[in-house]
Design an enzyme around this catalytic site. Structure first.
Site, short mmCIF file in Angstrom:
data_model
loop_
_atom_site.label_atom_id
_atom_site.label_comp_id
_atom_site.label_asym_id
_atom_site.label_seq_id
_atom_site.Cartn_x
_atom_site.Cartn_y
_atom_site.Cartn_z
N GLY A 72 0.82 -1.22 0.00
CA GLY A 72 0.00 0.00 0.00
C GLY A 72 0.84 1.26 0.00
O GLY A 72 0.35 2.35 -0.29
N GLY B 179 -15.12 15.31 -32.30
CA GLY B 179 -15.16 15.57 -30.86
C GLY B 179 -13.83 16.06 -30.34
O GLY B 179 -13.75 16.84 -29.39
C1 HXC Z 1 10.78 -4.41 8.88
C2 HXC Z 1 12.20 -4.62 7.14
C3 HXC Z 1 11.16 -4.42 6.23
C4 HXC Z 1 9.87 -4.21 6.75
C5 HXC Z 1 12.95 -4.70 5.12
N1 HXC Z 1 13.30 -4.79 6.42
N2 HXC Z 1 11.64 -4.48 4.99
N3 HXC Z 1 12.02 -4.63 8.46
N4 HXC Z 1 9.72 -4.20 8.07
N5 HXC Z 1 8.84 -4.00 5.96
C6 HXC Z 1 14.62 -5.05 6.96
C7 HXC Z 1 15.09 -6.44 6.65
O1 HXC Z 1 14.60 -7.34 7.59
C8 HXC Z 1 16.59 -6.29 6.75
O2 HXC Z 1 16.98 -6.30 8.10
C9 HXC Z 1 16.81 -4.87 6.24
O3 HXC Z 1 15.56 -4.21 6.35
C10 HXC Z 1 17.28 -4.82 4.82
O4 HXC Z 1 16.42 -5.64 4.06
P1 HXC Z 1 16.93 -6.76 3.04
O5 HXC Z 1 15.80 -7.69 2.84
O6 HXC Z 1 18.22 -7.31 3.49
O7 HXC Z 1 17.20 -5.86 1.74
P2 HXC Z 1 17.00 -6.25 0.24
O8 HXC Z 1 17.60 -7.59 -0.05
O9 HXC Z 1 17.53 -5.09 -0.52
O10 HXC Z 1 15.45 -6.35 0.00
C11 HXC Z 1 14.62 -5.22 0.17
C12 HXC Z 1 13.15 -5.63 0.15
C13 HXC Z 1 12.90 -6.76 1.18
C14 HXC Z 1 12.79 -6.11 -1.27
C15 HXC Z 1 12.34 -4.40 0.45
O11 HXC Z 1 13.49 -6.36 2.42
C16 HXC Z 1 11.47 -7.03 1.39
O12 HXC Z 1 10.86 -7.76 0.62
N6 HXC Z 1 10.92 -6.51 2.52
C17 HXC Z 1 9.56 -6.76 2.88
C18 HXC Z 1 8.64 -6.02 1.97
C19 HXC Z 1 7.21 -6.10 2.42
O13 HXC Z 1 6.56 -7.15 2.22
N7 HXC Z 1 6.77 -5.06 3.14
C20 HXC Z 1 5.45 -4.99 3.64
C21 HXC Z 1 4.63 -4.54 2.48
S1 HXC Z 1 2.98 -4.31 2.91
P3 HXC Z 1 18.19 -7.19 8.62
O14 HXC Z 1 18.37 -6.72 10.02
O15 HXC Z 1 17.78 -8.59 8.50
O16 HXC Z 1 19.32 -6.85 7.71
C22 HXC Z 1 2.92 -2.71 3.20
C23 HXC Z 1 1.57 -2.31 3.60
C24 HXC Z 1 1.43 -0.86 3.52
O17 HXC Z 1 3.78 -1.99 3.11
C25 HXC Z 1 -0.01 -0.64 3.57
C26 HXC Z 1 -0.37 0.76 3.45
C27 HXC Z 1 -1.83 0.85 3.25
#
Ligand code: HXC
Length: 519
Positions: free
Chosen positions: A178, A412
């Site tokens: 989101g 149009g």
């Molecule tokens: C907490 C997070 C995080 C998150 C990343 N990190 N996303 N911590 N909440 N959403 C942390 C990881 O655990 C990691 O910590 C560090 O940040 C770096 O992330 P990596 O995964 O090592 O980096 P990378 O390989 O570059 O990948 C980036 C990424 C991936 C593609 C963004 O981290 C990812 O898929 N994250 C989750 C994305 C996601 O599903 N988010 C929620 C979406 S839903 P450590 O300490 O292990 O290094 C959402 C709802 C919003 O956002 C709704 C609004 C209405």
């Protein structure tokens, strides 16, 4: 006593210094190095490039999250993953937030959302743009619904700020879930090639739900969004290039909806004639030419700042200046799809017109359009409602509107492209203009159906007589639908004089809660 006071001050200063130093380190050396390895700058490096030297005033550097779930109590960082505050771009105030991927992946926590909301509220109070630098893993998963609430608080402010202060989004890393909806509401989105993504659900979820195998790049990379979905407006090679582009874009915009864009002085003469334009239209009306060349030649110092260059290329939108005044350009591009209006082009132009109207930027429309795009795909996609968006945007706008018809203005599409009837202030045509219900061949096939069926050899003659009668600017000028027919080479001067005449234009629409644009 003074001595004790001095001691206390000394200790506090030390503490302050050490805390600030820690805050400035973000997620630490290793994570900063990882960020650089990915070809990404850090949140603070980006702000240093965006803002004038020493102009940044940071807020909430010492904010921390309050969550202790899933080990978060052991992962506290000053600032909590976003750098916020205000500063200046070429001396003009802007509010900024820059997500720090080195801290918990720049994920959005409750505390971090509050920081963003604080600067958004302040920006609205003082009438300054909000610029968001996005680089985040989305909602901080450990915090659960608290972080979701934080997003919604930002969305609400995005909507309230829409049309009040310009909102610009730079996507410089992941932007998923989101989270994409905050940038989506903002006025312009720029993305960085390879390192940025925007999608509602990532490739893994897509695979599970729809069984499609796609890469993140295909699903939400900069190319996808600037050329296929139309979600983003600009694609840049790297962080630096995008930052420079956003600064340039800002130079065309006012700070808020009560102001006009700043004047940029130029030595380019008001009356500069562009002789090449007198021969730019090909003899044969089915031969295309490049409308972009016309625009560039007319604008101050030949500077045209195009928006959504790679999307719906059959219409051109962007900013330029005439005599220093910022203007929005909407122009059919005969080079692509003969300049037809289709769904994508209509949406592209409508949104741009509404932006210009909200922010007091005059709109100059260049017309060479054979009509709306026919076909099943267009009808099934809702060309009726989507085309109506453009019509609606044009009709409701109250900023100065100047229209130049260079060649075709059929059907149009003639009405919709800022015609006199939709409150065009100054409507001019080149002698090569053809203003008619439709092209001559199609017209003859309809109105002389039986004659043509009887004797096919008459077609040519009938087409010729229709062309003579309607495929010119004189019929429209006779009715006052055009204010004048001008020499193409004099277009710049005529626009400049019209803009000057329209300086104090004051037109208001009737009071209403809001209109109901055909979404
Ligand atoms: C907490 C997070 C995080 C998150 C990343 N990190 N996303 N911590 N909440 N959403 C942390 C990881 O655990 C990691 O910590 C560090 O940040 C770096 O992330 P990596 O995964 O090592 O980096 P990378 O390989 O570059 O990948 C980036 C990424 C991936 C593609 C963004 O981290 C990812 O898929 N994250 C989750 C994305 C996601 O599903 N988010 C929620 C979406 S839903 P450590 O300490 O292990 O290094 C959402 C709802 C919003 O956002 C709704 C609004 C209405």
């Amino acid at each position: 006593t003074p001595r004790l006071g001095q001691k206390l001050m000394g200790n506090r200063n030390k503490e302050l210094k050490s805390k600030r130093r820690k805050a400035l380190m973000g997620g630490g050396k290793a994570r900063v190095a990882a960020q650089h390895e990915k070809n990404k700058l850090t949140a603070r490096e980006r702000l240093a490039l965006l803002l004038d030297e020493n102009s940044f005033e940071e807020w909430d550097i010492f904010v921390e999250h309050r969550s202790d779930s899933f080990g978060l109590d052991k992962q506290k960082f000053f600032g909590d993953g976003v750098v916020t505050g205000y500063g200046k771009i070429n001396g003009r105030l802007v509010f900024v937030y820059s997500q720090d991927f080195t801290v918990l992946g720049g994920s959005l926590s409750e505390a971090n959302a509050k920081k963003i909301c604080k600067i958004m509220d302040q920006a609205m109070k003082v009438g300054a743009p909000i610029i968001g630098l996005n680089d985040s893993g989305g909602a901080r998963i450990q915090e659960g619904v608290a972080s979701l609430g934080g997003y919604a608080d930002i969305f609400q402010r995005n909507v309230m700020a829409s049309g009040v202060v310009p909102q610009l989004s730079l996507i410089m890393g992941p932007c998923a879930g989101g989270a994409v909806y905050s940038p989506a509401i903002t006025d312009f989105i720029g993305m960085v090639k390879s390192t940025s993504n925007m999608f509602v659900t990532g490739p893994n979820v897509v695979k599970t739900v729809t069984h499609e195998s796609v890469t993140a790049e295909e699903l939400g990379g900069s190319h996808t969004h600037t050329s296929k979905s139309g979600v983003a407006d600009f694609e840049c090679e790297n962080d630096l290039e995008l930052i420079e582009l956003i600064k340039k874009l800002f130079s065309y915009l006012p700070s808020n909806n009560k102001e006009k864009a700043p004047i940029t002085p130029t030595k380019d003469k008001l009356n500069r004639k562009v002789l090449a334009l007198d021969s730019v239209i090909p003899e044969n009306p089915s031969i295309p030419y490049d409308m972009r060349e016309i625009l560039i030649n007319i604008l101050d110092d030949k500077n045209f700042f195009e928006v959504q260059e790679k999307y719906a290329k059959n219409i051109i939108i962007g900013f330029g200046r005439i005599c220093g005044e910022s203007i929005g350009i909407v122009a059919n591009q005969p080079k692509f799809l003969a300049g037809c209006l289709d769904i994508d082009a209509s949406k592209k132009a409508a949104r741009f017109i509404r932006f210009c109207d909200a922010f007091n930027i005059p709109i100059i429309t260049f017309v060479d359009v054979p009509g709306f795009m026919p076909g099943l795909r267009q009808e099934l996609g809702g060309i009726i409602k989507n085309g109506a968006k453009l019509l609606y945007a044009c009709a409701e706008s109250t900023v100065p509107k100047i229209t130049i018809i260079t060649r075709k203005a059929y059907g149009g599409a003639y009405d919709v492209m800022s015609s006199k009837h939709l409150r065009g202030d100054v409507n001019l045509a080149w002698p090569t203009a053809e203003i008619a219900v439709m092209g001559a061949k199609g017209a003859v096939e309809v109105i002389f159906k039986s004659e043509v069926a009887e004797d096919g050899s008459k077609t040519e003659q009938l087409v010729k007589s229709y062309e003579e009668k309607f495929l010119n600017p004189f019929e429209a000028a006779k009715l006052g639908f055009l204010d004048d027919i001008i020499k193409p080479s004099e277009t710049r001067g005529r626009i400049a004089k019209s803009l000057e005449m329209l300086k104090n234009k004051d037109l208001k629409n009737p009071w209403r809660k809001h209109g109901n644009i055909p979404l």
